[in-house]
Write a protein that holds these residues in place. Sequence first.
Motif, short mmCIF file in Angstrom:
data_model
loop_
_atom_site.label_atom_id
_atom_site.label_comp_id
_atom_site.label_asym_id
_atom_site.label_seq_id
_atom_site.Cartn_x
_atom_site.Cartn_y
_atom_site.Cartn_z
N PRO A 46 9.58 7.03 4.88
CA PRO A 46 9.63 7.40 3.46
C PRO A 46 8.53 6.73 2.65
N GLU A 47 8.23 7.32 1.50
CA GLU A 47 7.24 6.74 0.61
C GLU A 47 7.82 5.47 -0.02
N LEU A 48 6.98 4.45 -0.11
CA LEU A 48 7.44 3.17 -0.64
C LEU A 48 7.18 3.07 -2.14
N PRO A 49 7.93 2.19 -2.81
CA PRO A 49 7.66 1.96 -4.23
C PRO A 49 6.24 1.42 -4.44
N GLU A 50 5.76 1.52 -5.65
CA GLU A 50 4.42 1.03 -5.98
C GLU A 50 4.35 -0.48 -5.72
N GLY A 51 3.30 -0.89 -5.06
CA GLY A 51 3.11 -2.32 -4.77
C GLY A 51 3.66 -2.74 -3.42
N TRP A 52 4.35 -1.83 -2.71
CA TRP A 52 4.90 -2.14 -1.40
C TRP A 52 3.95 -1.62 -0.32
N VAL A 53 4.15 -2.11 0.93
CA VAL A 53 3.34 -1.66 2.05
C VAL A 53 4.19 -1.75 3.31
N TRP A 54 3.87 -0.91 4.29
CA TRP A 54 4.55 -0.99 5.59
C TRP A 54 3.85 -2.03 6.45
N ALA A 55 4.65 -2.88 7.12
CA ALA A 55 4.12 -3.85 8.07
C ALA A 55 4.98 -3.77 9.33
N SER A 56 4.45 -4.27 10.43
CA SER A 56 5.25 -4.35 11.65
C SER A 56 5.84 -5.75 11.76
N VAL A 57 6.90 -5.88 12.54
CA VAL A 57 7.49 -7.20 12.78
C VAL A 57 6.45 -8.14 13.37
N GLU A 58 5.64 -7.64 14.29
CA GLU A 58 4.66 -8.51 14.94
C GLU A 58 3.61 -9.00 13.95
N GLN A 59 3.27 -8.18 12.96
CA GLN A 59 2.29 -8.62 11.96
C GLN A 59 2.81 -9.78 11.13
N LEU A 60 4.13 -9.81 10.90
CA LEU A 60 4.72 -10.82 10.04
C LEU A 60 5.10 -12.09 10.79
N ALA A 61 5.09 -12.03 12.12
CA ALA A 61 5.48 -13.19 12.94
C ALA A 61 4.26 -13.76 13.64
N SER A 62 4.03 -15.03 13.47
CA SER A 62 2.89 -15.66 14.14
C SER A 62 3.19 -15.89 15.61
N GLU A 63 4.48 -16.06 15.93
CA GLU A 63 4.91 -16.26 17.31
C GLU A 63 6.22 -15.51 17.53
N SER A 64 6.47 -15.17 18.78
CA SER A 64 7.76 -14.58 19.15
C SER A 64 8.01 -14.92 20.61
#
Length: 504
Positions: free
Chosen positions: A260-278
């Motif tokens: 879906p389209e996100l509100p203004e100022g939001w962006v799609w990210a992946s879990v891996e992008q937000l985690a430095s380690e897993s």
Amino acid sequence: MSELNQRALAALGELAEEPVEQTGPTSAFVYVDISSIDRETKTITEAKDLTLSQAPSRAKQRLRAGDVLVSMTRPNLNAVALVPEQLDGAIGSTGFHVLRSRWLRPDFLLRLVQSQRFVDEMSALVQGALYPAVRPKDIAAFTFTFETPAQQTRIVAKLEELLSDLDAGVAELKAAQKKLAHYRQSLLKAAVEGALTAAWRAKNTPSETGAQLLERILTERRARWEAKQRAKFAEQGKTPPKDWQKKYPEPVQPDTTDLPELPEGWVWASVEQLASESSYGTSVKCSYESNGTPVLRIPNVSSGGLDLRDIKFSTVNLGIDRSDALDVGDVLVIRTNGSIRLVGRAAAVVTNLPQPHFFASYLLRLRCVETTSVHRWILAVLTAPAGRQWLEERAASSAGQHNISLSTLHTMPIPLPPLIEQSFALTEIQDNNEAIGKQEDAISLSLKQSAAQRQNILRAAFAGELVPQDPSDEPASVLLERIRAERAAQAVLKKPRGRKVKSA
């Protein structure tokens, strides 16, 4: 209770042991096993239509309408039910003790085996650890005050009157529970879709957008990787090779197709992008008695937070340092379980733990780069309806177990708002959940009080305190003696005659 009734003490085996055919099915049949019983309503709700080839080895007992089924396994759960007319002739599991009687009304008998005294006495007699159960003779030996059929009718009528009102109240409480659970989900849905903060956005312009936040996280993520690589080279006494930074493993980008389209100022990210380690946890054996590192397991991952009450400890030294131990900003995710609803359930580490803790192999750890609120935001997305649907659709299944792999979890798309908007949304969720929790606690207390009241009513009924005796009735003790005499006479008739020994 009258003096005569005080002496009318009988055992279930005397009055509710009419023979039950053990022939099993001969063609397609309806099967009733322990899982068919709804323990809350004490009714059979999930009888199964099976072919003869599907018949389990326990499918032996031919049931009649009016039979009372008592599960012999885990009697503390009180899986009991009355066989209704539509299930007359069904086949029951041998896991049931079937109570069938000419002298006890089925509905009277059903209420009797729901009494707390019955549950407590059976629970005290269980045998076996992995499959705790009572024996038929244990149930048959249960004693109670026998009542005449007329008095049984009066007792059942009074019980129906009192318990129907109680059941109506309980139904309302459970409906309220469901509404609160639905509201929790609606709140999360509104948060991760942006509806919860729509009014906030109309009045506020964050200094950093979601896209800028993501870019900052990715920059920090790469910087952490490079710092670790330099530390490794230094530890090995090596000079970093040329272009070593080019070996940086870029995190997977989210697939935004059909999102879906996100509100203004939001962006799609992946879990891996937000985690430095897993990483996966340890498979080292743990126990309550050992004195190694505390290891969090599936029971410690409660709804949104960590439950540190039931902790096991590694039996060997895990050799972890502070950087390996769980820390603020980590998110633990259940990766495998027999229940699909538990796969992907997560908890965020939001405060410092009292000592270094690690985690078991059935869990995944995501270590977030930005720990202001992103770890809690990921948790909200994982828990929201759309997140649950995404996880359940991608969980692999094998041998009754469901599993979400780390590589799959890495690809999960996360709607990322500005950091300040995340914090506002998470505060709204927390405040509302606290109010919901108070309501849920009040409902739970009312349900416990209702359960206690139910048992008080049943206790009074079977103690002769709920309905007065009718002096015109035949005394129960006299009827009981006549029944016993009849049974004794039948036993003599059934006794086989011995053969005469021929003389030599």
